[in-house]
Design a protein around this motif. Structure first.
Motif, PDB file in Angstrom:
ATOM      1  N   PRO A 174      -0.293   2.272   7.082  1.00 40.17           N
ATOM      2  CA  PRO A 174      -1.422   3.144   6.846  1.00 40.17           C
ATOM      3  C   PRO A 174      -2.709   2.483   6.672  1.00 40.17           C
ATOM      4  O   PRO A 174      -3.695   3.030   7.115  1.00 40.17           O
ATOM      5  CB  PRO A 174      -1.037   3.832   5.878  1.00 40.17           C
ATOM      6  CG  PRO A 174       0.426   3.805   5.477  1.00 40.17           C
ATOM      7  CD  PRO A 174       0.536   2.455   5.897  1.00 40.17           C
ATOM      8  N   THR A 175      -2.899   1.615   5.953  1.00 40.55           N
ATOM      9  CA  THR A 175      -4.015   0.813   5.527  1.00 40.55           C
ATOM     10  C   THR A 175      -4.727   0.352   6.801  1.00 40.55           C
ATOM     11  O   THR A 175      -6.050   0.716   7.070  1.00 40.55           O
ATOM     12  CB  THR A 175      -4.035  -0.096   4.445  1.00 40.55           C
ATOM     13  OG1 THR A 175      -3.258   0.377   3.469  1.00 40.55           O
ATOM     14  CG2 THR A 175      -5.133  -0.797   3.979  1.00 40.55           C
ATOM     15  N   CYS A 221       0.852  -1.216  -0.163  1.00 40.85           N
ATOM     16  CA  CYS A 221      -0.073  -0.115  -0.018  1.00 40.85           C
ATOM     17  C   CYS A 221       0.861   1.174   0.058  1.00 40.85           C
ATOM     18  O   CYS A 221       1.879   1.183   0.413  1.00 40.85           O
ATOM     19  CB  CYS A 221      -0.801  -0.009   1.238  1.00 40.85           C
ATOM     20  SG  CYS A 221      -1.664  -1.272   1.562  1.00 40.85           S
ATOM     21  N   PRO A 222       0.344   2.381  -0.506  1.00 37.50           N
ATOM     22  CA  PRO A 222       1.132   3.834  -0.420  1.00 37.50           C
ATOM     23  C   PRO A 222       1.512   3.993   1.058  1.00 37.50           C
ATOM     24  O   PRO A 222       0.709   3.598   1.834  1.00 37.50           O
ATOM     25  CB  PRO A 222       0.131   4.608  -0.945  1.00 37.50           C
ATOM     26  CG  PRO A 222      -0.899   3.773  -1.841  1.00 37.50           C
ATOM     27  CD  PRO A 222      -0.742   2.558  -1.198  1.00 37.50           C
ATOM     28  N   GLY A 223       2.825   4.347   1.356  1.00 38.18           N
ATOM     29  CA  GLY A 223       3.170   4.639   2.600  1.00 38.18           C
ATOM     30  C   GLY A 223       3.410   3.506   3.388  1.00 38.18           C
ATOM     31  O   GLY A 223       3.910   3.468   4.561  1.00 38.18           O
ATOM     32  N   CYS A 224       3.633   2.287   2.979  1.00 34.24           N
ATOM     33  CA  CYS A 224       3.761   1.126   3.701  1.00 34.24           C
ATOM     34  C   CYS A 224       5.393   1.210   3.990  1.00 34.24           C
ATOM     35  O   CYS A 224       6.054   1.160   3.440  1.00 34.24           O
ATOM     36  CB  CYS A 224       3.498  -0.060   3.144  1.00 34.24           C
ATOM     37  SG  CYS A 224       3.834  -1.731   3.976  1.00 34.24           S
ATOM     38  N   GLU A 269       0.229  11.013   8.413  1.00 36.52           N
ATOM     39  CA  GLU A 269      -0.118  10.417   9.782  1.00 36.52           C
ATOM     40  C   GLU A 269       0.493   9.255  10.420  1.00 36.52           C
ATOM     41  O   GLU A 269       0.680   9.043  11.544  1.00 36.52           O
ATOM     42  CB  GLU A 269      -1.795  10.430   9.801  1.00 36.52           C
ATOM     43  CG  GLU A 269      -2.712  11.731   9.757  1.00 36.52           C
ATOM     44  CD  GLU A 269      -4.069  11.391   9.305  1.00 36.52           C
ATOM     45  OE1 GLU A 269      -4.669  10.090   9.279  1.00 36.52           O
ATOM     46  OE2 GLU A 269      -4.724  12.276   9.388  1.00 36.52           O
ATOM     47  N   ALA A 270       0.307   8.178   9.578  1.00 40.04           N
ATOM     48  CA  ALA A 270       0.738   6.964   9.770  1.00 40.04           C
ATOM     49  C   ALA A 270       2.391   6.917  10.429  1.00 40.04           C
ATOM     50  O   ALA A 270       2.733   6.428  11.385  1.00 40.04           O
ATOM     51  CB  ALA A 270       0.889   5.955   8.936  1.00 40.04           C
ATOM     52  N   LYS A 282      -5.685   2.851   9.293  1.00 41.69           N
ATOM     53  CA  LYS A 282      -6.754   3.741   8.880  1.00 41.69           C
ATOM     54  C   LYS A 282      -6.280   5.117   8.777  1.00 41.69           C
ATOM     55  O   LYS A 282      -6.878   6.159   9.525  1.00 41.69           O
ATOM     56  CB  LYS A 282      -8.234   3.630   9.500  1.00 41.69           C
ATOM     57  CG  LYS A 282      -8.765   2.296   9.304  1.00 41.69           C
ATOM     58  CD  LYS A 282     -10.060   2.235   9.817  1.00 41.69           C
ATOM     59  CE  LYS A 282     -10.954   0.951   9.506  1.00 41.69           C
ATOM     60  NZ  LYS A 282     -10.102  -0.204   9.931  1.00 41.69           N
ATOM     61  N   LYS A 283      -4.945   5.497   8.473  1.00 43.28           N
ATOM     62  CA  LYS A 283      -4.299   6.773   8.443  1.00 43.28           C
ATOM     63  C   LYS A 283      -3.869   6.980   6.969  1.00 43.28           C
ATOM     64  O   LYS A 283      -3.344   5.958   6.387  1.00 43.28           O
ATOM     65  CB  LYS A 283      -3.197   6.810   9.542  1.00 43.28           C
ATOM     66  CG  LYS A 283      -3.838   6.561  10.983  1.00 43.28           C
ATOM     67  CD  LYS A 283      -2.806   6.733  11.944  1.00 43.28           C
ATOM     68  CE  LYS A 283      -3.253   6.265  13.213  1.00 43.28           C
ATOM     69  NZ  LYS A 283      -4.364   6.779  13.822  1.00 43.28           N
ATOM     70  N   ASP A 284      -3.574   8.176   6.728  1.00 40.04           N
ATOM     71  CA  ASP A 284      -2.789   8.409   5.373  1.00 40.04           C
ATOM     72  C   ASP A 284      -1.361   8.451   5.822  1.00 40.04           C
ATOM     73  O   ASP A 284      -0.921   8.396   6.964  1.00 40.04           O
ATOM     74  CB  ASP A 284      -3.077   9.920   4.816  1.00 40.04           C
ATOM     75  CG  ASP A 284      -2.596  11.163   5.551  1.00 40.04           C
ATOM     76  OD1 ASP A 284      -1.446  10.868   6.227  1.00 40.04           O
ATOM     77  OD2 ASP A 284      -3.425  12.138   5.719  1.00 40.04           O
ATOM     78  N   PRO A 285      -0.520   8.250   4.609  1.00 40.40           N
ATOM     79  CA  PRO A 285       0.940   7.828   5.052  1.00 40.40           C
ATOM     80  C   PRO A 285       1.726   8.942   5.937  1.00 40.40           C
ATOM     81  O   PRO A 285       2.448   8.324   6.763  1.00 40.40           O
ATOM     82  CB  PRO A 285       1.383   8.065   3.676  1.00 40.40           C
ATOM     83  CG  PRO A 285       0.430   7.404   2.609  1.00 40.40           C
ATOM     84  CD  PRO A 285      -0.771   8.074   3.286  1.00 40.40           C
TER      85      PRO A 285
END
Ligand SMILES: Cc1ncc(C[n+]2csc(CCOP(=O)(O)OP(=O)(O)O)c2C)c(N)n1
Ligand code: SF4
Length: 483
Positions: free
Chosen positions: A225-226, A30-33, A234-235, A229-232
């Motif tokens: 993030p997924t 996922c994006p930001g993982c 925030e994560a 439940k945060k955007d990258p």
């Protein structure tokens, strides 16, 4: 001053991810993982160490199950939680390779707790990258051993409650309480500064492995993030604000291996065990029997002594200084169920005690002959406990010798010694071990003085059967195979 910023893909990654049929230029993360960042740090370290062609990566079950899509290295994918055990095997088979166990927190700290603790405790010279994102990512967000107190998950919707769910497991601290590990550090992918620290730790762990220092582990606090439940962005902030206070960063172990190296004495096992003189191996003049590498399957009914036959062979091998393994297999019945054992005699270390393709099959009954006969290697030998083969059975690849061992044993006075007759025949036929050593071994293991004389005659009977019937050609043999 002008700077040129170069972004290049590490050469330790494939140029295109061909296993991804649709999107060959991006990963499945996922994006930001954090997995993507961790992969990048590892790939760069491998490249910097010039180890691309010498690296074997063991990927886990979890979101990073497809790590082998991306790393242009040797790749193995382990069952859930077993990566550290698989890496142990890979490293022992390839001690000069850089072996990496890459694991998530569900994989390493839940189902794989035993494997990681024992790999660390043995001081395996492997590097573990432990990606801690405080949750089971792949399966949709169940509670992990590392889930924070109060953090909600699909299996702790009201937040982790220590009284019900226990406390978060601090893997780095736990493993640092063991003697063997040489380097353990916890880092975080929370911001660029910490990512640079993580980069150094990843490289240091691999360098130490290259120097054969011992067990190294880097725990990487990583955004998911997924599931969170945060955007990258925030994560990443959540890693800094919530995870780091719960899992403090730092080096928990950084030292040289201190375990004393105990040299393996060049003694026979009998000498090492200081067997008493009655059991001790007698010095025998060098005969024509030599310690020889052999894989054997001894099979029959429970009660026919096939397992004991295997133990005798293994013990004889040990006393000759060979590497040996004995792997029994039997059903729950004490009598008349099927039983067999695999024995390996080897001058080299034995990779696996399984013997799917034996050099020699000792078949004490027809069921075993039919079941295992086809597995014998071309040029191998089958010793069958009957006067002749069943008319509809053939094993054309092998040399088959029919020995009515049970009948001979009856005539000697006890059906129990049919296995010893087979032992005598095997030793005479294959010359795999000095036959003179058999009696002292039988004596030390069977320990029934009353049977000794019978065993001696049984051993001689097996030997003589081969000598008289086979060597002089009285029993017909298939063409083409002979030792
Ligand atoms: C033997 C077995 N038990 C359970 C599963 C289901 N399973 C797949 S991945 C996973 C947890 C993965 O979580 P983690 O190791 O934290 O990795 P992440 O996905 O977060 O990177 C589980 C329980 C499985 N595949 N095999
Ligand atoms: S679910 Fe989490 S760990 Fe898995 S790929 Fe997505 S962000 Fe990464």
């Amino acid at each position: 001053m002008e700077f040129e910023i170069l972004h290049a893909r590490s050469t330790s990654f494939y140029k295109t991810f061909d296993r991804k049929s649709e999107l060959q230029h991006q990963t499945h993360y996922c994006p930001g993982c954090g997995h993507g960042i961790a992969h990048k740090l590892i790939a760069e370290a491998i490249e910097e160490l010039g180890a691309k062609d010498d690296t074997i990566l063991v990927s886990p079950v979890g979101c990073s199950v497809f790590a082998y899509y991306y790393f242009d290295a040797g790749n193995v994918q382990a069952a859930h939680g077993r990566a550290a055990a698989v890496a142990t095997g890979v490293k022992r088979a390839h001690p000069d390779k850089l072996v990496i166990s890459y694991q998530g927190d569900g994989d390493l700290a839940a189902i794989g707790t035993a494997e990681i603790v024992h790999a660390a405790n043995r001081g395996e010279n492997i590097t573990v990258f432990f990606v801690n994102n405080a949750i089971y990512g792949m399966t949709g967000g169940q509670l992990a051993p590392t889930t924070l107190v109060g953090q909600s998950s699909t299996t702790s919707p009201w937040g982790r409650r220590p009284l019900n769910d226990g406390y978060p497991l601090h893997v780095s601290e736990l493993l640092a309480s063991l003697e063997a590990p040489v380097y353990i550090e916890r880092v975080a992918l929370s911001d660029n500064k910490n990512i640079m620290r993580a980069r150094k730790a990843v490289r240091k762990a691999l360098e130490l492995q290259k120097q054969k220092a011992g067990f190294t582990l880097v725990e990487i606090l990583s955004p998911c993030p997924t599931i969170w439940k945060k955007d990258p962005v925030e994560a990443r902030r959540w890693v800094a604000e919530k995870m780091i206070p719960a899992f403090p960063l730092g080096v928990f172990r950084d030292r040289k291996a201190e375990a004393p190296v105990i040299p393996i004495p060049h003694k026979t096992v009998a000498e090492a065990l200081e067997l008493d003189s009655a059991n001790a191996v007698k010095q025998v003049p060098a005969g024509r029997h030599r310690a020889r590498d052999l894989k054997i399957n001894a099979a029959g009914f429970g009660g026919q002594g096939t397992l004991l036959l295997g133990i005798l062979l293994a013990e004889m091998g040990m006393r000759e200084g060979l590497e040996v393994s004995w792997l029994p297999s039997y059903g729950p019945e004490m009598r008349s169920g099927s039983a067999h054992c695999y024995v390996c005699l080897s001058h080299d270390r034995i990779g696996s005690p399984l013997v799917p393709e034996p050099d020699v099959l000792i078949a004490m009954n027809e069921i075993s002959l039919r079941k295992f006969g086809p597995q014998v290697v071309p040029g191998g030998t089958i010793l069958y406990n009957r006067e002749s083969l069943p008319p509809d059975f053939a094993a054309p690849q092998a040399r088959v010798i029919c020995i009515p061992a049970s009948e001979i044993a009856d005539r000697l006075g006890s059906a129990k010694v049919a296995n010893v007759i087979m032992l005598g025949a095997l030793l005479e036929e294959t010359e795999c071990l000095p036959i003179e050593q058999a009696l002292p071994v039988i004596q030390s293991i069977v320990k029934k003085g009353s049977l000794m004389e019978l065993n001696e005659r049984a051993l001689a009977a097996g030997r003589e059967f081969i000598e008289h019937n086979i060597r002089v050609g009285a029993v017909s043999q298939p063409d083409g195979f002979a030792y």
